[in-house]
Scaffold this motif. Structure first.
Motif, PDB file in Angstrom:
ATOM      1  N   LYS A 203       0.865  -1.192   0.000  1.00 25.17           N
ATOM      2  CA  LYS A 203       0.000   0.000   0.000  1.00 25.17           C
ATOM      3  C   LYS A 203       0.899   1.238   0.000  1.00 25.17           C
ATOM      4  CE  LYS A 203      -3.991  -2.068   2.266  1.00 25.17           C
ATOM      5  NZ  LYS A 203      -4.897  -2.064   3.446  1.00 25.17           N
ATOM      6  N   LEU A 204       0.743   2.083  -0.996  1.00 23.22           N
ATOM      7  CA  LEU A 204       1.594   3.263  -1.159  1.00 23.22           C
ATOM      8  C   LEU A 204       0.731   4.516  -1.154  1.00 23.22           C
ATOM      9  CD1 LEU A 204       3.709   1.790  -4.098  1.00 23.22           C
ATOM     10  CD2 LEU A 204       4.446   1.987  -1.718  1.00 23.22           C
ATOM     11  N   ASP A 205       1.186   5.533  -0.430  1.00 23.31           N
ATOM     12  CA  ASP A 205       0.414   6.776  -0.440  1.00 23.31           C
ATOM     13  C   ASP A 205       0.756   7.596  -1.683  1.00 23.31           C
ATOM     14  OD1 ASP A 205       2.666   8.471   0.023  1.00 23.31           O
ATOM     15  OD2 ASP A 205       2.517   8.126   2.173  1.00 23.31           O
ATOM     16  N   ASN A 206       0.028   8.681  -1.899  1.00 20.17           N
ATOM     17  CA  ASN A 206       0.168   9.477  -3.121  1.00 20.17           C
ATOM     18  C   ASN A 206       1.547  10.103  -3.267  1.00 20.17           C
ATOM     19  OD1 ASN A 206      -2.465   8.932  -3.853  1.00 20.17           O
ATOM     20  ND2 ASN A 206      -3.289  10.719  -2.805  1.00 20.17           N
ATOM     21  N   ASN A 207       2.245  10.296  -2.158  1.00 14.45           N
ATOM     22  CA  ASN A 207       3.554  10.948  -2.208  1.00 14.45           C
ATOM     23  C   ASN A 207       4.723   9.967  -2.170  1.00 14.45           C
ATOM     24  OD1 ASN A 207       2.414  13.585  -2.180  1.00 14.45           O
ATOM     25  ND2 ASN A 207       2.035  13.367   0.016  1.00 14.45           N
ATOM     26  N   ALA A 208       4.412   8.677  -2.324  1.00 15.50           N
ATOM     27  CA  ALA A 208       5.457   7.644  -2.169  1.00 15.50           C
ATOM     28  C   ALA A 208       6.630   7.845  -3.124  1.00 15.50           C
ATOM     29  CB  ALA A 208       4.851   6.264  -2.370  1.00 15.50           C
ATOM     30  N   PHE A 209       6.370   8.422  -4.297  1.00 18.54           N
ATOM     31  CA  PHE A 209       7.424   8.530  -5.304  1.00 18.54           C
ATOM     32  C   PHE A 209       7.847   9.971  -5.587  1.00 18.54           C
ATOM     33  CE2 PHE A 209       5.073   4.595  -6.201  1.00 18.54           C
ATOM     34  CZ  PHE A 209       6.111   3.673  -6.102  1.00 18.54           C
ATOM     35  N   LYS A 210       7.332  10.914  -4.816  1.00 17.99           N
ATOM     36  CA  LYS A 210       7.693  12.324  -5.026  1.00 17.99           C
ATOM     37  C   LYS A 210       8.916  12.692  -4.190  1.00 17.99           C
ATOM     38  CE  LYS A 210       3.063  14.001  -6.199  1.00 17.99           C
ATOM     39  NZ  LYS A 210       3.401  14.226  -7.611  1.00 17.99           N
ATOM     40  N   LEU A 211       9.665  13.651  -4.674  1.00 18.76           N
ATOM     41  CA  LEU A 211      10.822  14.150  -3.933  1.00 18.76           C
ATOM     42  C   LEU A 211      10.363  14.869  -2.672  1.00 18.76           C
ATOM     43  CD1 LEU A 211      13.807  14.996  -3.529  1.00 18.76           C
ATOM     44  CD2 LEU A 211      13.336  16.946  -5.033  1.00 18.76           C
ATOM     45  N   THR A 212      10.887  14.451  -1.541  1.00 18.49           N
ATOM     46  CA  THR A 212      10.713  15.192  -0.296  1.00 18.49           C
ATOM     47  C   THR A 212      12.067  15.792   0.040  1.00 18.49           C
ATOM     48  OG1 THR A 212       9.041  13.622   0.454  1.00 18.49           O
ATOM     49  CG2 THR A 212      10.014  15.046   2.126  1.00 18.49           C
ATOM     50  N   LEU A 213      12.167  17.102  -0.056  1.00 16.55           N
ATOM     51  CA  LEU A 213      13.458  17.766   0.127  1.00 16.55           C
ATOM     52  C   LEU A 213      13.817  17.785   1.615  1.00 16.55           C
ATOM     53  CD1 LEU A 213      15.589  19.265  -1.627  1.00 16.55           C
ATOM     54  CD2 LEU A 213      14.519  21.396  -0.862  1.00 16.55           C
ATOM     55  N   PRO A 214      14.918  17.122   1.985  1.00 19.19           N
ATOM     56  CA  PRO A 214      15.319  17.147   3.396  1.00 19.19           C
ATOM     57  C   PRO A 214      15.671  18.564   3.841  1.00 19.19           C
ATOM     58  CG  PRO A 214      16.479  15.414   2.183  1.00 19.19           C
ATOM     59  CD  PRO A 214      15.815  16.285   1.169  1.00 19.19           C
ATOM     60  N   GLU A 215      15.504  18.806   5.120  1.00 16.37           N
ATOM     61  CA  GLU A 215      15.796  20.143   5.667  1.00 16.37           C
ATOM     62  C   GLU A 215      17.268  20.498   5.450  1.00 16.37           C
ATOM     63  OE1 GLU A 215      15.286  22.510   9.917  1.00 16.37           O
ATOM     64  OE2 GLU A 215      14.280  20.589   9.616  1.00 16.37           O
ATOM     65  N   GLY A 216      17.506  21.704   4.998  1.00 18.19           N
ATOM     66  CA  GLY A 216      18.870  22.166   4.781  1.00 18.19           C
ATOM     67  C   GLY A 216      19.453  21.792   3.423  1.00 18.19           C
ATOM     68  N   PHE A 217      18.656  21.111   2.583  1.00 13.57           N
ATOM     69  CA  PHE A 217      19.123  20.718   1.247  1.00 13.57           C
ATOM     70  C   PHE A 217      18.687  21.740   0.202  1.00 13.57           C
ATOM     71  CE2 PHE A 217      20.119  16.985   3.393  1.00 13.57           C
ATOM     72  CZ  PHE A 217      20.642  15.996   2.584  1.00 13.57           C
ATOM     73  N   THR A 218      19.477  21.858  -0.856  1.00 10.53           N
ATOM     74  CA  THR A 218      19.158  22.737  -1.985  1.00 10.53           C
ATOM     75  C   THR A 218      18.630  21.903  -3.136  1.00 10.53           C
ATOM     76  OG1 THR A 218      20.979  24.192  -1.364  1.00 10.53           O
ATOM     77  CG2 THR A 218      20.112  24.427  -3.601  1.00 10.53           C
ATOM     78  N   LYS A 219      17.606  22.422  -3.837  1.00 15.09           N
ATOM     79  CA  LYS A 219      17.088  21.720  -5.009  1.00 15.09           C
ATOM     80  C   LYS A 219      17.513  22.447  -6.276  1.00 15.09           C
ATOM     81  CE  LYS A 219      12.599  21.531  -6.318  1.00 15.09           C
ATOM     82  NZ  LYS A 219      11.198  21.062  -6.413  1.00 15.09           N
ATOM     83  N   THR A 220      17.931  21.682  -7.287  1.00 13.91           N
ATOM     84  CA  THR A 220      18.358  22.276  -8.549  1.00 13.91           C
ATOM     85  C   THR A 220      17.845  21.425  -9.716  1.00 13.91           C
ATOM     86  OG1 THR A 220      20.275  22.876  -9.907  1.00 13.91           O
ATOM     87  CG2 THR A 220      20.549  21.003  -8.433  1.00 13.91           C
ATOM     88  N   ASP A 221      17.665  22.072 -10.874  1.00 17.31           N
ATOM     89  CA  ASP A 221      17.317  21.308 -12.065  1.00 17.31           C
ATOM     90  C   ASP A 221      18.532  21.017 -12.925  1.00 17.31           C
ATOM     91  OD1 ASP A 221      17.741  23.787 -13.119  1.00 17.31           O
ATOM     92  OD2 ASP A 221      15.761  24.021 -14.034  1.00 17.31           O
ATOM     93  N   ASP A 222      19.727  21.325 -12.398  1.00 20.06           N
ATOM     94  CA  ASP A 222      20.971  20.883 -13.048  1.00 20.06           C
ATOM     95  C   ASP A 222      21.024  19.367 -12.975  1.00 20.06           C
ATOM     96  OD1 ASP A 222      21.702  23.479 -13.465  1.00 20.06           O
ATOM     97  OD2 ASP A 222      23.047  23.585 -11.722  1.00 20.06           O
ATOM     98  N   PHE A 223      21.725  18.750 -13.937  1.00 18.66           N
ATOM     99  CA  PHE A 223      21.921  17.314 -13.893  1.00 18.66           C
ATOM    100  C   PHE A 223      23.016  16.974 -12.883  1.00 18.66           C
ATOM    101  CE2 PHE A 223      20.333  16.300 -18.483  1.00 18.66           C
ATOM    102  CZ  PHE A 223      19.119  16.875 -18.156  1.00 18.66           C
ATOM    103  N   ALA A 224      22.811  15.885 -12.169  1.00 24.04           N
ATOM    104  CA  ALA A 224      23.844  15.436 -11.218  1.00 24.04           C
ATOM    105  C   ALA A 224      25.120  15.088 -11.993  1.00 24.04           C
ATOM    106  CB  ALA A 224      23.362  14.213 -10.442  1.00 24.04           C
ATOM    107  N   PRO A 225      26.292  15.344 -11.400  1.00 23.36           N
ATOM    108  CA  PRO A 225      27.551  15.036 -12.105  1.00 23.36           C
ATOM    109  C   PRO A 225      27.702  13.534 -12.361  1.00 23.36           C
ATOM    110  CG  PRO A 225      27.956  15.651  -9.808  1.00 23.36           C
ATOM    111  CD  PRO A 225      26.509  15.908 -10.054  1.00 23.36           C
TER     112      PRO A 225
END
Length: 242
Positions: free
Chosen positions: A220-242
């Motif tokens: 049983k999976l909730d609606n947010n099971a596969f969405k990014l949850t940004l941890p506190e203190g982390f930065t989000k970017t749309d750059d590709f990971a190295p």
């Protein structure tokens, strides 16, 4: 007619060993094929490592996988959380990656960065390493088609993987595809260990082993099971990971 019925009952008897156990590798593969196709979602723990010549070349990857659906030869939605140990290193790298079927992301705790974009290339150079916990036979509409039509299929015996009694089925694919040893649970016919071996260019044999534990069918999976949850203190970017 009597001769035919005797022949049929004899063939059935050959497929069933003691206590109804199957004795034909191809029959086990067909049951595994049906079980893998029937999945809507799956969750498990996995350990993946190199075999033979690849033992010293490939990283050891340990983690969890949650997958749902299938699209364009890959799980449609997924979440992998892994620990990676590179060959010759005692350092443990951690990553999480996922997709909700639209956005794809990789989280690198060492840099406190989450890379997210619609393009799967956002996963960067670690895409294959992180994805090594994905068993791509599960959920796959093709499932075990390649194994069923392989050059040679043989049931070698029984083995215990974790807390599951398993059938050990050896598959010899065509010359370029190498060999596989599949350990299918007698309970649900889903794989609990996979050893895949391939000939390397210099005449050695390499490959990868994946062991699955704590496998849950259709969790049983909730609606947010596969969405990014940004941890506190982390930065989000749309750059590709190295």
């Amino acid at each position: 007619a009597l001769g035919l019925s005797l022949l049929l009952s004899s063939a059935v008897a050959q497929d069933a060993g003691k206590d109804g156990e199957l004795t034909a590798g191809l029959e086990i593969l067909k049951k595994a094929d049906a079980a893998a196709k029937a999945l809507k979602a799956v969750q498990y723990k996995a350990v993946a490592k190199g075999l033979g010549a690849d033992e010293a070349r490939l990283p050891k990857v340990e983690g969890t996988a949650v997958m749902s659906g299938w699209l364009n030869s890959a799980p449609q939605k997924f979440r992998y959380e892994v620990k990676v140990q590179r060959p010759g290193s005692s350092e443990i790298e951690e990553y999480s990656a996922g997709s909700d079927g639209n956005m794809v992301y990789l989280v690198d705790p060492s840099k406190k960065i989450a890379y997210e974009d619609i393009d799967p290339a956002v996963l960067g150079s670690n895409a294959r390493v992180v994805g090594s916990v994905a068993v791509r036979k599960l959920l796959n509409p093709e499932a075990f088609a390649d194994e069923i039509k392989a050059e040679k299929v043989e049931l070698k015996g029984m083995a215990t993987i974790g807390d599951h009694d398993c059938y050990e089925v050896h598959v010899h694919y065509d010359k370029d595809e190498g060999d596989g040893v599949w350990f299918f649970s007698k309970k649900d016919f889903l794989p609990r260990r996979i050893d895949r071996m391939f000939p390397t260019r210099n005449g050695e044999t390499g490959g990868r082993q994946t062991i699955l534990t704590d496998l849950v069918v259709n969790p049983k999976l909730d609606n947010n099971a596969f969405k990014l949850t940004l941890p506190e203190g982390f930065t989000k970017t749309d750059d590709f990971a190295p």
